[in-house]
Design an enzyme around this catalytic site. Sequence first.
Site, PDB file in Angstrom:
ATOM      1  N   LYS A  41      25.232  49.673  54.933  1.00 18.79           N
ATOM      2  CA  LYS A  41      25.820  50.988  54.667  1.00 18.79           C
ATOM      3  C   LYS A  41      26.780  50.806  53.484  1.00 18.79           C
ATOM      4  O   LYS A  41      27.513  49.817  53.436  1.00 18.79           O
ATOM      5  CB  LYS A  41      26.581  51.457  55.913  1.00 18.79           C
ATOM      6  CG  LYS A  41      27.553  52.621  55.699  1.00 18.79           C
ATOM      7  CD  LYS A  41      27.969  53.222  57.034  1.00 18.79           C
ATOM      8  CE  LYS A  41      29.189  54.129  56.880  1.00 18.79           C
ATOM      9  NZ  LYS A  41      29.192  55.248  57.841  1.00 18.79           N
ATOM     10  N   GLU A  68      23.289  60.037  64.090  1.00 13.20           N
ATOM     11  CA  GLU A  68      24.341  59.033  64.315  1.00 13.20           C
ATOM     12  C   GLU A  68      25.534  59.719  64.958  1.00 13.20           C
ATOM     13  O   GLU A  68      26.171  60.572  64.347  1.00 13.20           O
ATOM     14  CB  GLU A  68      24.734  58.399  62.972  1.00 13.20           C
ATOM     15  CG  GLU A  68      25.879  57.412  63.085  1.00 13.20           C
ATOM     16  CD  GLU A  68      26.334  56.917  61.706  1.00 13.20           C
ATOM     17  OE1 GLU A  68      25.494  56.773  60.803  1.00 13.20           O
ATOM     18  OE2 GLU A  68      27.554  56.694  61.557  1.00 13.20           O
ATOM     19  N   ARG A  72      34.164  57.442  67.287  1.00 12.19           N
ATOM     20  CA  ARG A  72      35.581  57.652  66.969  1.00 12.19           C
ATOM     21  C   ARG A  72      36.228  58.693  67.878  1.00 12.19           C
ATOM     22  O   ARG A  72      37.422  58.942  67.774  1.00 12.19           O
ATOM     23  CB  ARG A  72      35.748  58.006  65.482  1.00 12.19           C
ATOM     24  CG  ARG A  72      35.321  59.366  65.090  1.00 12.19           C
ATOM     25  CD  ARG A  72      35.327  59.534  63.582  1.00 12.19           C
ATOM     26  NE  ARG A  72      34.221  58.819  62.949  1.00 12.19           N
ATOM     27  CZ  ARG A  72      33.855  58.968  61.683  1.00 12.19           C
ATOM     28  NH1 ARG A  72      34.513  59.779  60.880  1.00 12.19           N
ATOM     29  NH2 ARG A  72      32.837  58.292  61.187  1.00 12.19           N
TER      30      ARG A  72
HETATM   31  C1  3PG Z   1      31.593  58.774  58.190  1.00 14.87           C
HETATM   32  O1  3PG Z   1      31.553  57.645  58.647  1.00 14.87           O
HETATM   33  O2  3PG Z   1      32.511  59.585  58.422  1.00 14.87           O
HETATM   34  C2  3PG Z   1      30.446  59.174  57.378  1.00 14.87           C
HETATM   35  O3  3PG Z   1      30.326  58.338  56.350  1.00 14.87           O
HETATM   36  C3  3PG Z   1      30.424  60.601  56.984  1.00 14.87           C
HETATM   37  O4  3PG Z   1      31.213  60.852  55.891  1.00 14.87           O
HETATM   38  P1  3PG Z   1      31.384  62.348  55.393  1.00 14.87           P
HETATM   39  O5  3PG Z   1      32.115  63.088  56.496  1.00 14.87           O
HETATM   40  O6  3PG Z   1      32.185  62.241  54.138  1.00 14.87           O
HETATM   41  O7  3PG Z   1      30.011  62.899  55.187  1.00 14.87           O
END
Ligand code: 3PG
Length: 209
Positions: free
Chosen positions: A131, A43, A47
């Site tokens: 999710k 994924e 962002r």
């Molecule tokens: C996110 O969207 O940033 C993910 O859920 C990952 O989260 P994490 O960096 O806490 O693993």
Amino acid sequence: MSATAPTSVLTIAPVIPVVVIDDAVQAVPMARALVRGGLTAIEITLRTAAGLDAIRAVRDEVPDAVVGAGTVVRAGDPARAVEAGARFLVSPGWSEGLLDAMRATGVPFLPGVSTVSEVVRLLELGVDELKFFPAEAAGGTAYLKSLASPLPQARFCPTGGITPASAPSYLALPNVACVGGSWMVPADALAAGDWARVEKLAAEAASLG
Ligand code: 3PG
């Protein structure tokens, strides 16, 4: 592109690395390291400005990866991501407009939820793959476990604050199909191009599933 298009995000892989990438040039060696380690679902979040180009590069250069887009939050994100090559979509939240836009792409998607009422509303709207975000902050395994009895049809991919130590307890829950996290692709490893470290972290994560 690999031969089979996924029909559900939850069945691609038990552990999904969530990638925040600042330079699309890093995308291909990173994805190859993840695949070598045994993680094929990747994924890449939208962002950062490099997100779409990174998805495009992985689609074009790493056929063994199933690349998807994360942090899908704007109405135009789903179409842009799928045009770039995303084969699944993940959002930290949802709105009815975003849901429509994700559905319109035809690729599998996960809207993000953190409350019971959101789960109930999405089930009403015909969405049962979700999710759970931010997993640790929103109640972790205890919260998800509490949803299994009243809402057994809802199935989750929790992400947010999950670690290699906590992932197995999530994966053991009956309503959890996979977990996501960024720990396999640390920012310093990406910046340094330390693909051996990414591969090692990926192999450790793959062994959790
Ligand atoms: C996110 O969207 O940033 C993910 O859920 C990952 O989260 P994490 O960096 O806490 O693993």
